[in-house]
Design a protein around this motif. Structure first.
Motif, PDB file in Angstrom:
ATOM      1  N   THR A 101       0.856  -1.189   0.000  1.00 26.09           N
ATOM      2  CA  THR A 101       0.000   0.000   0.000  1.00 26.09           C
ATOM      3  C   THR A 101       0.895   1.242   0.000  1.00 26.09           C
ATOM      4  OG1 THR A 101      -1.716  -1.177   1.218  1.00 26.09           O
ATOM      5  CG2 THR A 101      -1.829   1.230   1.218  1.00 26.09           C
ATOM      6  N   TYR A 102       0.580   2.166  -0.888  1.00 30.42           N
ATOM      7  CA  TYR A 102       1.357   3.405  -0.963  1.00 30.42           C
ATOM      8  C   TYR A 102       0.419   4.600  -1.042  1.00 30.42           C
ATOM      9  CZ  TYR A 102       0.373   3.886  -6.004  1.00 30.42           C
ATOM     10  OH  TYR A 102      -0.243   4.045  -7.212  1.00 30.42           O
ATOM     11  N   THR A 103       1.005   5.777  -0.858  1.00 27.44           N
ATOM     12  CA  THR A 103       0.259   7.036  -0.981  1.00 27.44           C
ATOM     13  C   THR A 103       0.755   7.802  -2.204  1.00 27.44           C
ATOM     14  OG1 THR A 103      -0.029   7.198   1.411  1.00 27.44           O
ATOM     15  CG2 THR A 103      -0.301   9.225   0.148  1.00 27.44           C
TER      16      THR A 103
ATOM     17  N   LYS B 231      -4.045  10.336  -2.093  1.00 28.17           N
ATOM     18  CA  LYS B 231      -4.845   9.106  -2.123  1.00 28.17           C
ATOM     19  C   LYS B 231      -3.980   7.872  -1.886  1.00 28.17           C
ATOM     20  CE  LYS B 231      -8.445  10.843  -5.232  1.00 28.17           C
ATOM     21  NZ  LYS B 231      -9.131  10.671  -6.539  1.00 28.17           N
ATOM     22  N   LYS B 232      -4.548   6.902  -1.183  1.00 28.27           N
ATOM     23  CA  LYS B 232      -3.846   5.641  -0.944  1.00 28.27           C
ATOM     24  C   LYS B 232      -4.237   4.615  -2.006  1.00 28.27           C
ATOM     25  CE  LYS B 232      -3.140   6.106   4.027  1.00 28.27           C
ATOM     26  NZ  LYS B 232      -3.342   5.513   5.367  1.00 28.27           N
TER      27      LYS B 232
ATOM     28  N   THR C  89      -3.486   0.344  -3.266  1.00 25.06           N
ATOM     29  CA  THR C  89      -2.908  -0.973  -3.016  1.00 25.06           C
ATOM     30  C   THR C  89      -2.652  -1.649  -4.358  1.00 25.06           C
ATOM     31  OG1 THR C  89      -3.992  -1.222  -0.879  1.00 25.06           O
ATOM     32  CG2 THR C  89      -3.279  -3.235  -1.969  1.00 25.06           C
TER      33      THR C  89
END
Length: 546
Positions: free
Chosen positions: A261-263, A269-270, A272
């Motif tokens: 998971t990143y931003t 916004k996140k 996956t």
């Protein structure tokens, strides 16, 4: 937006570039996503280059770690500010391009000294991959060098020694410091030259002295490789996302890692993204923080951390630094390159491993003047001669090998930096014996400067720091003594790898990038074989089903 890939790689430095290139050239439609926390800096730009040579400004300076972003505890301060570039291309944006192999004894430190750790592989396991790495980085070196066993010559000829190197060579010879291992070739009575620094040249150098930002890409930078991969129409499933800090690795079972998971830093916004294989190729700072942050029902203390080893055994290189001064410079010597050309492995041998090896090199020589600039400033010939032939300094330096200790640890502290990555705390201490050994080595460097007839004006042991940090998710033989196995796969997982300095059990006395690149080549071979086996199993299962 696509969210399923064959490989998801975290970090966009030299390891990621090596892995992506190897996998894509093996199978062109392989789907790979690289996630990089930092931004993309424009490369090979004339405007940036002029700013660099006229004002010393580098376009990536704002990506360096800041002092307030890390704490240091222990009996010696750990330098964290200004040592890493967080950007597309990683620290190859600003590296010195020194490309030295580890020596065979570096893989058996614990066996030889009772301290530190052994690698689960040896030098012979990595030797052919060192050849690949040197070809990939276009390393220049001396084919007659015999300080290390090698099966192939360097791909590029070495730089010549500079004029000022000669005076230090004479001093070394008086102190029995070896810069020509083997000294004399028994067959020819010719001296073997092995004291020339191997440097990643990549392309022909056209702008000597401006290596930290090159307008033509003359020094290797992972950014160039990634650009080539993105622009190659064969690789339709290759993608890089910058400004995308990863903050969690997600598992669907103890062994199966399914996603990260990143931003998106541009909109907050996140996301996956899922991968059949996840590879953590960010540095020794971020890998342990990410693993420990990835707690779940299967890994309650973070992935790979069942034995509280993630982040421990921090290893650094400290610099021994001695400067000598002469009142005049009759030969007009000055710094000819932006890197050293003379080195010695005299104290980088198995015999010196217990005390702590050092790797010596002659670094800066001053006056390091821009004569054209002096003329622009209106200096007369006499004034310029006074500067050029006036006071001179010569700098002798050495990397000091450190050994990993359980109590030396890197971990996250609350909060995030400007790029959304966790802040850092480093706990680092040296023993009294280590400090004594470092001071003994420093005295050796002072003797060299004195033999050159110079006055020692500065002599110090620099702080340990993040320049060459290794060992925070080290390789080993079991989960009880390490975080990953010999292929850098996190123990007890099927598909999570660490291809980073974090996986190094020892740091040797030389720069780590060539060894990391060799490890990345080795991982590519492992992944290719692993996936071939998986394909065969899937084919058999398909036939059985039919």
């Amino acid at each position: 937006m696509k969210n399923q890939y064959d490989y998801v790689i975290v970090g966009a430095g030299v390891a990621a570039a090596t892995i992506a290139k190897g996998l894509l050239e093996h199978k062109h439609d392989t789907s790979i996503l690289i996630l990089e926390a930092g931004p993309e800096i424009i490369a090979k730009d004339r405007r940036f280059w002029w700013d660099y040579i006229t004002r010393g400004e580098r376009p990536y300076t704002f990506t360096y770690d800041q002092k307030f972003e890390a704490d240091s505890t222990g009996n010696i301060e750990y330098q964290t500010d200004g040592v890493r570039v967080k950007a597309y291309g990683g620290s190859t944006m600003h590296w010195g391009a020194w490309c030295l192999r580890f020596r065979p004894e570096d893989f058996n430190l614990h066996t030889n000294t009772g301290e530190g750790a052994d690698w689960p592989i040896n030098y012979e396991d990595l030797e052919s991959y060192y050849n690949d790495a040197e070809a990939f980085l276009s390393v220049c070196g001396d084919d007659n060098a015999n300080w290390i066993p090698r099966s192939k010559p360097y791909p590029v000829p070495p730089f010549e020694w500079t004029a000022a190197d000669g005076a230090m060579i004479e001093a070394w010879e008086q102190l029995d410091v070896v810069y020509q291992d083997g000294d004399i070739d028994p067959g020819t009575k010719t001296k073997i030259k092995s004291g020339k620094m191997p440097i990643a040249r990549y392309r022909k150098c056209m702008t000597t002295g401006t290596c930290k930002y090159c307008p033509i890409g003359g020094r290797f930078n992972a950014q160039y490789v990634l650009d080539d991969l993105k622009n190659d129409t064969r690789f339709i499933n290759f993608e890089v996302r910058v400004n995308a800090p990863v903050h969690k690795v997600n598992a669907s079972s103890k062994s199966k890692i399914e996603s990260v998971t990143y931003t998106d830093n541009l909109n907050g916004k996140k996301h996956t993204v899922y991968g059949d294989t996840i590879i953590l190729a960010s540095g020794a700072y971020n890998v342990p923080k990410l693993l420990r942050a990835s707690k779940n029902e299967f890994w309650q203390d973070g992935i790979g951390n069942d034995y509280d080893l993630v982040g421990r055994f921090v290893v650094s290189h400290s610099m021994l630094n001695v400067v000598g001064k002469a009142k005049s410079n009759p030969n007009g010597w000055f710094q000819e390159y932006d890197f050293p050309t003379l080195m010695s492995h005299s104290y980088n041998t198995k015999e010196h491993q217990k005390k702590g090896k050092i790797f010596m090199f002659k670094n800066r020589t001053t006056p390091n003047v821009d004569i054209a600039q002096l003329m622009i400033e209106g200096k007369t010939r006499e004034e310029i001669d006074e500067i050029v032939y006036g006071e001179m300094t010569i700098n002798l330096q050495a990397f000091l090998e450190e050994k990993g200790k359980f109590s030396n640890r890197l971990e996250a502290k609350p909060g995030v930096d400007r790029f959304g990555l966790p802040l850092t705390t480093v706990h680092f201490s040296r023993t009294d014996e280590e400090m004594k050994n470092a001071n003994d080595r420093l005295r050796l460097l002072e003797q060299v400067i004195e033999k050159m007839g110079l006055e020692v004006t500065s002599s110090r042991i620099d702080k340990p720091g993040g320049h060459h940090t290794t060992g925070t998710a080290r390789m080993g033989t079991s989960p009880e003594n390490s975080v990953t196995d010999k292929f850098m796969k996190v123990h007890d997982t099927d598909n999570l790898y660490v291809c980073s300095n974090a996986a190094f059990p020892t740091g040797s006395a030389v720069n780590p990038t060539l060894t990391l690149t060799a490890m990345a080549f080795r991982l590519v071979e492992h992944l290719k074989k692993t996936n071939q086996i998986k394909s065969k199993i899937e084919d058999v299962n398909t036939v059985d089903t039919i």
